[in-house]
Design an enzyme around this catalytic site. Structure first.
Site, PDB file in Angstrom:
ATOM      1  CG  HIS A 248      17.237   1.035  -0.514  1.00 24.56           C
ATOM      2  ND1 HIS A 248      17.238   1.316  -1.907  1.00 24.56           N
ATOM      3  CD2 HIS A 248      16.271   0.266  -0.082  1.00 24.56           C
ATOM      4  CE1 HIS A 248      16.844   0.017  -2.294  1.00 24.56           C
ATOM      5  NE2 HIS A 248      16.178  -0.723  -1.321  1.00 24.56           N
ATOM      6  CD  GLU A 252      11.635   0.072  -1.402  1.00 20.91           C
ATOM      7  OE1 GLU A 252      10.499  -0.477  -1.655  1.00 20.91           O
ATOM      8  OE2 GLU A 252      12.328   0.426  -2.507  1.00 20.91           O
ATOM      9  CE  LYS A 255       9.074   2.577  -2.767  1.00 17.73           C
ATOM     10  NZ  LYS A 255       9.377   1.914  -4.100  1.00 17.73           N
ATOM     11  CG  ASN A 256       5.856  -1.477   1.515  1.00 22.91           C
ATOM     12  OD1 ASN A 256       5.877  -1.614   0.197  1.00 22.91           O
ATOM     13  ND2 ASN A 256       6.809  -2.458   2.041  1.00 22.91           N
TER      14      ASN A 256
HETATM   15  P1  ADP Z   1       6.136  -4.502  -3.197  1.00 19.54           P
HETATM   16  O1  ADP Z   1       5.837  -3.443  -2.213  1.00 19.54           O
HETATM   17  O2  ADP Z   1       6.766  -4.277  -4.198  1.00 19.54           O
HETATM   18  O3  ADP Z   1       4.840  -5.413  -3.261  1.00 19.54           O
HETATM   19  P2  ADP Z   1       7.330  -5.217  -0.646  1.00 19.54           P
HETATM   20  O4  ADP Z   1       8.506  -6.271   0.011  1.00 19.54           O
HETATM   21  O5  ADP Z   1       7.657  -3.684  -0.330  1.00 19.54           O
HETATM   22  O6  ADP Z   1       6.924  -5.541  -2.283  1.00 19.54           O
HETATM   23  O7  ADP Z   1       6.075  -5.670   0.120  1.00 19.54           O
HETATM   24  C1  ADP Z   1       5.343  -7.075   0.115  1.00 19.54           C
HETATM   25  C2  ADP Z   1       4.141  -7.344   0.233  1.00 19.54           C
HETATM   26  O8  ADP Z   1       4.040  -6.904   1.628  1.00 19.54           O
HETATM   27  C3  ADP Z   1       3.265  -6.165  -0.585  1.00 19.54           C
HETATM   28  O9  ADP Z   1       2.811  -6.365  -1.708  1.00 19.54           O
HETATM   29  C4  ADP Z   1       2.068  -5.981   0.476  1.00 19.54           C
HETATM   30  O10 ADP Z   1       1.041  -6.914   0.317  1.00 19.54           O
HETATM   31  C5  ADP Z   1       2.781  -6.393   1.753  1.00 19.54           C
HETATM   32  N1  ADP Z   1       2.904  -5.200   2.599  1.00 19.54           N
HETATM   33  C6  ADP Z   1       3.907  -4.474   2.987  1.00 19.54           C
HETATM   34  N2  ADP Z   1       3.941  -3.482   3.872  1.00 19.54           N
HETATM   35  C7  ADP Z   1       2.748  -3.340   4.186  1.00 19.54           C
HETATM   36  C8  ADP Z   1       1.981  -2.468   4.919  1.00 19.54           C
HETATM   37  N3  ADP Z   1       2.583  -1.495   5.590  1.00 19.54           N
HETATM   38  N4  ADP Z   1       0.670  -2.736   5.129  1.00 19.54           N
HETATM   39  C9  ADP Z   1      -0.063  -3.723   4.465  1.00 19.54           C
HETATM   40  N5  ADP Z   1       0.599  -4.626   3.591  1.00 19.54           N
HETATM   41  C10 ADP Z   1       2.025  -4.447   3.538  1.00 19.54           C
HETATM   42 MG    MG Z   2       7.172  -2.315  -1.257  1.00 21.85          MG
END
Ligand code: ADP
Ligand code: MG
Length: 385
Positions: A248, A252, A255-256
């Site tokens: 999990h 996540e 994916k980010n």
């Molecule tokens: P989601 O992916 O559904 O938006 P997350 O909690 O996974 O929710 O991430 C929140 C926000 O943090 C993302 O929408 C993005 O703007 C920022 N973020 C997270 N990881 C990264 C990354 N590796 N590089 C740039 N921005 C990121």
């Molecule tokens: Mg995310």
């Protein structure tokens, strides 16, 4: 604990519970919410062994029969007391009623004396586990609704008490599901090296490779292609952990990174730089770093990424609004690349549940490093807010 006392002494402000449920249930929930939750050490779970004897299973069932109603009642109280009118949102009421329903069923179950009682009780646990599978997305809809209202009507953006409440709620939910999942899994044919949900030889390399493949597939589906991801670390290394939790979290994070890298390099002439997943095995900790060159996050945006309301993606919540009640979607909602804003805060809770943590370090206009620290499962007691 203070707010629970308040709830019990002001039943009219734990407002809606009494409207929907008979008095005997409401009273029972209130008094159970005042009882203390009992933490379980992970060592205790591991000590069961891969082939638990009948006596152990009965003891475990008796413990859960006593403990789960207390934990569920605490969750009901949290939902009833959630601030800014969140408690009155229809989605929140629906989630609350799942908890009351499960509470009632557990309380109605008579004393567990023998193996056949235990078998029947385990079926009830399976049923409850299934009922609560969509708690996260449905609650998210309630929170999203509140967010829209507050932004429009009072211009309120930052709701620290909501995040605190949700952190505590979701952490407890992980604990409840771990306890139920563990008991149920002990009944199923055990996979090699498994004790219930715990893989005593969990390989971060293998789990990361799976999570990366899953995340890249979603990225391909949504964007048409996916940046490369490479893994570094000893592929033979293994330690006791719950593979589904690890999956999990890495899923996540990757994916980010995929989304950030894809978006940043979409129009570039050259191939996007690969995302690097590094697994380091320490004496105390296993650390997994997910490192990307996806442009990073501004320093002012850093605190927001841990909140449950923040995402820079379009919300897919609308799409699941109608499907949520009866769907067979996976436990944590449908699989999309981004949009709930829940990926990071929930992953951090999974890490913390077993004594680990998750940190994000970003270089604006360059990239982001996520550090996932995992405790080698020892005598750590479950965190109970
Ligand atoms: P989601 O992916 O559904 O938006 P997350 O909690 O996974 O929710 O991430 C929140 C926000 O943090 C993302 O929408 C993005 O703007 C920022 N973020 C997270 N990881 C990264 C990354 N590796 N590089 C740039 N921005 C990121
Ligand atoms: Mg995310």
């Amino acid at each position: 604990m203070g707010h629970l006392v308040w709830l019990a002494s002001n039943p009219q402000t734990g407002p809606r519970l009494a409207d929907h449920w008979e008095k005997s249930v409401v009273d029972d929930v209130f008094s159970s919410a005042l009882r203390k939750q009992t933490g379980v050490s992970l060592k205790y779970m591991l000590d069961f062994g891969s082939r638990p004897i009948e006596r152990q299973l009965i003891l475990s069932a008796q413990f859960l029969h006593n403990e789960l109603p207390v934990r569920l009642a605490h969750r009901v109280a949290e939902l009833e007391n959630s601030p800014y009118g969140l408690s009155a949102k229809p989605h929140v009421l629906k989630v609350r009623d799942w908890y009351v329903e499960s509470f009632k069923e557990l309380r109605a179950f008579s004393r567990i004396r023998n193996a056949s009682d235990e078998e029947e009780f385990t079926n009830l646990l399976r049923h409850i586990y299934f009922r609560h599978r969509n708690v996260v997305p449905v609650l998210a809809m309630g929170v999203a609704e509140l967010k829209r209202e507050l932004q429009h009507e009072v211009g309120l953006n930052d709701l620290p008490d909501i995040h605190q409440m949700l952190d505590s709620f979701y952490l407890s939910r992980i604990g409840i599901r771990m306890l139920i999942g563990q008991h149920v899994a002990l009944h199923e044919p055990q996979k090699e090296n498994h004790i219930g949900l715990i893989d005593t030889r969990c390989s971060p390399g293998v789990v990361c490779a799976d999570a990366i493949a899953d995340a890249r597939m979603i990225c391909m589906r949504e964007k048409g292609s996916a940046p490369e991801v490479s893994i570094y670390g000893d592929p033979g290394f293994a330690f006791p952990y719950v593979p589904s939790h690890l999956h999990h979290m890495v899923f996540e994070l990757v994916k980010n990174s995929l989304r950030a890298v894809y978006d940043r390099w979409e129009d570039a002439a050259q191939e996007p730089p690969p995302i690097r997943v590094v697994v380091a095995e320490g004496e105390e900790d296993i650390c997994i770093k997910v490192s990307d060159e996806g442009g990073g996050i501004a320093r002012s945006g850093q605190p927001k990424i841990w909140t449950y309301l923040y995402t820079t993606a379009r919300s897919p919540l609308e799409d699941i609004r109608d499907r949520s009640a009866g769907s067979t979607e996976s436990a944590e909602g449908p699989s999309v690349l981004a949009g709930y804003g829940y990926g990071l805060p929930i992953s951090r809770l999974y890490a913390r549940y077993f004594g680990g943590d998750l940190q994000m370090i970003s270089m604006e206009n360059y990239g982001t490093d996520a550090y996932l620290h995992l405790n080698r499962l020892g005598n750590v007691q479950e965190p109970l807010p």
